[in-house]
Design a protein around this motif. Sequence first.
Motif, PDB file in Angstrom:
ATOM      1  N   ASP A  67       0.838  -1.197   0.000  1.00 17.02           N
ATOM      2  CA  ASP A  67       0.000   0.000   0.000  1.00 17.02           C
ATOM      3  C   ASP A  67       0.873   1.247   0.000  1.00 17.02           C
ATOM      4  O   ASP A  67       1.667   1.444   0.915  1.00 17.02           O
ATOM      5  CB  ASP A  67      -0.876  -0.019   1.265  1.00 17.02           C
ATOM      6  CG  ASP A  67      -1.773   1.198   1.371  1.00 17.02           C
ATOM      7  OD1 ASP A  67      -2.836   1.189   0.741  1.00 17.02           O
ATOM      8  OD2 ASP A  67      -1.394   2.155   2.061  1.00 17.02           O
ATOM      9  N   GLN A 106     -10.825   2.404   2.423  1.00 19.77           N
ATOM     10  CA  GLN A 106      -9.745   2.180   3.404  1.00 19.77           C
ATOM     11  C   GLN A 106      -9.845   3.257   4.478  1.00 19.77           C
ATOM     12  O   GLN A 106      -9.744   4.446   4.174  1.00 19.77           O
ATOM     13  CB  GLN A 106      -8.384   2.244   2.702  1.00 19.77           C
ATOM     14  CG  GLN A 106      -7.234   1.871   3.625  1.00 19.77           C
ATOM     15  CD  GLN A 106      -5.865   2.105   2.992  1.00 19.77           C
ATOM     16  OE1 GLN A 106      -5.190   3.084   3.287  1.00 19.77           O
ATOM     17  NE2 GLN A 106      -5.445   1.211   2.123  1.00 19.77           N
ATOM     18  N   ARG A 126      -1.185   3.117  15.805  1.00 15.10           N
ATOM     19  CA  ARG A 126       0.212   3.588  15.954  1.00 15.10           C
ATOM     20  C   ARG A 126       0.757   3.340  17.357  1.00 15.10           C
ATOM     21  O   ARG A 126       1.492   4.151  17.914  1.00 15.10           O
ATOM     22  CB  ARG A 126       0.331   5.057  15.571  1.00 15.10           C
ATOM     23  CG  ARG A 126      -0.051   5.292  14.118  1.00 15.10           C
ATOM     24  CD  ARG A 126       0.781   6.315  13.401  1.00 15.10           C
ATOM     25  NE  ARG A 126       0.355   6.401  12.019  1.00 15.10           N
ATOM     26  CZ  ARG A 126       0.001   7.534  11.398  1.00 15.10           C
ATOM     27  NH1 ARG A 126       0.078   8.676  12.019  1.00 15.10           N
ATOM     28  NH2 ARG A 126      -0.375   7.510  10.142  1.00 15.10           N
ATOM     29  N   SER A 166       5.553  -1.944   9.700  1.00 16.20           N
ATOM     30  CA  SER A 166       6.577  -1.992  10.742  1.00 16.20           C
ATOM     31  C   SER A 166       7.937  -1.959  10.064  1.00 16.20           C
ATOM     32  O   SER A 166       8.081  -2.396   8.923  1.00 16.20           O
ATOM     33  CB  SER A 166       6.441  -3.269  11.576  1.00 16.20           C
ATOM     34  OG  SER A 166       7.557  -3.373  12.442  1.00 16.20           O
ATOM     35  N   THR A 167       8.909  -1.437  10.810  1.00 18.98           N
ATOM     36  CA  THR A 167      10.292  -1.443  10.320  1.00 18.98           C
ATOM     37  C   THR A 167      11.059  -2.629  10.906  1.00 18.98           C
ATOM     38  O   THR A 167      12.202  -2.861  10.547  1.00 18.98           O
ATOM     39  CB  THR A 167      11.000  -0.153  10.772  1.00 18.98           C
ATOM     40  OG1 THR A 167      10.804  -0.016  12.189  1.00 18.98           O
ATOM     41  CG2 THR A 167      10.433   1.063  10.053  1.00 18.98           C
ATOM     42  N   LYS A 168      10.426  -3.350  11.830  1.00 19.14           N
ATOM     43  CA  LYS A 168      11.148  -4.419  12.553  1.00 19.14           C
ATOM     44  C   LYS A 168      10.740  -5.779  12.010  1.00 19.14           C
ATOM     45  O   LYS A 168       9.559  -6.150  12.079  1.00 19.14           O
ATOM     46  CB  LYS A 168      10.813  -4.347  14.037  1.00 19.14           C
ATOM     47  CG  LYS A 168      11.202  -3.025  14.676  1.00 19.14           C
ATOM     48  CD  LYS A 168      11.228  -3.160  16.201  1.00 19.14           C
ATOM     49  CE  LYS A 168      11.753  -1.899  16.855  1.00 19.14           C
ATOM     50  NZ  LYS A 168      10.731  -0.861  16.992  1.00 19.14           N
ATOM     51  N   ASN A 216       8.267  -7.750  14.077  1.00 16.20           N
ATOM     52  CA  ASN A 216       6.881  -7.249  14.051  1.00 16.20           C
ATOM     53  C   ASN A 216       6.241  -7.502  12.684  1.00 16.20           C
ATOM     54  O   ASN A 216       5.047  -7.814  12.591  1.00 16.20           O
ATOM     55  CB  ASN A 216       6.835  -5.751  14.371  1.00 16.20           C
ATOM     56  CG  ASN A 216       7.160  -5.467  15.830  1.00 16.20           C
ATOM     57  OD1 ASN A 216       7.187  -6.396  16.646  1.00 16.20           O
ATOM     58  ND2 ASN A 216       7.417  -4.219  16.158  1.00 16.20           N
TER      59      ASN A 216
END
Length: 272
Positions: free
Chosen positions: A39, A154, A185, A224-226, A229
């Motif tokens: 997305d 959305q 968030r 997520s950047t991890k 996650n």
Amino acid sequence: MNILFSKTWQRSFGTFPLKDSVLEAAIAAAIETGYRAFDTAQMYENESTTGAALAASGLPRSALCVTTKVGVGNFTTGKFMPSVEASLAALQLDQVDMLLLHWPDPSGDNARSLDLLQEAQARGLTRHIGLSNYTAAMMREARARVSGPLVVNQVEFHPLLDQSRLLAAANETGIPLSSYCSVARGEVFRYPLFAEIGASYGKSAAQIVLRWILQKGLPITTMSTKPENIRANFEVMDFTLSSIDMARIDALNATGFRVVGRDKVPYAPEFD
Ligand SMILES: NC(=O)c1ccc[n+]([C@@H]2O[C@H](COP(=O)([O-])OP(=O)(O)OC[C@H]3O[C@@H](n4cnc5c(N)ncnc54)[C@H](OP(=O)(O)O)[C@@H]3O)[C@@H](O)[C@H]2O)c1
């Protein structure tokens, strides 16, 4: 079947507000995990990095589901189609799978952007079209204006917000909802209920929140950047919350917490 409801495409990877190498690494981890739906949006200014990361994956085009959204600054007859063509060039695609209007028209009149959206589909620039951040009344208006299917609205959707009016409008119009800000968030993690319920399923708080959304009938978009996650957010198809646990989570809807309101987006509509 609606494009959003296959098992893989029910879980989209969101790209906001990521850019450059952080986004490239996140998309690579998402692809490795199994995400195939992505997305983005003109307003995120990351379509070219998204396109490059997807191209670098080597996955065939047919394996991917790519959504982008036309920004409100491009809702004029002169700008709409060139902006979509620029998005396609940035994404290195001939066609996106879903093209959404990112927001209702700030002028209050959605007729022109809805007509332009249909025209983009008729020109083959997108397979499917849909909406984002539309209110219940606007969903009805869009249903009346657009002749073909609108595959999604959305919207912000998580347990801390009562979206029952939008769910009713989705039922009435046949325009399904999908969720963004699925974990608000991080705000959901302030509520011990999710970890408490998670303990009995062997799942994390985030996974309980995402499963609740899926069982409400919505596809999820997570970011997520991890890597841990990113993986956890994908591993939400192998358990089912009981109706008792669903109801315990429903009770938090009364919290009324909204991430994306007029403080962040001045032209946001008067939400339901
Ligand atoms: N249509 C619209 O107007 C609209 C608006 C907003 C967003 N979106 C789309 O929806 C996507 C997702 O929404 P969002 O990113 O705004 O909100 P979100 O998914 O509710 O929150 C993302 C934040 O939650 C953290 N997080 C994610 N998974 C987690 C986990 N399993 N455990 C702990 N923390 C976790 C992430 O931090 P870490 O990186 O530390 O994991 C990240 O900071 C966006 O990327 C965008 O594509 C659309």
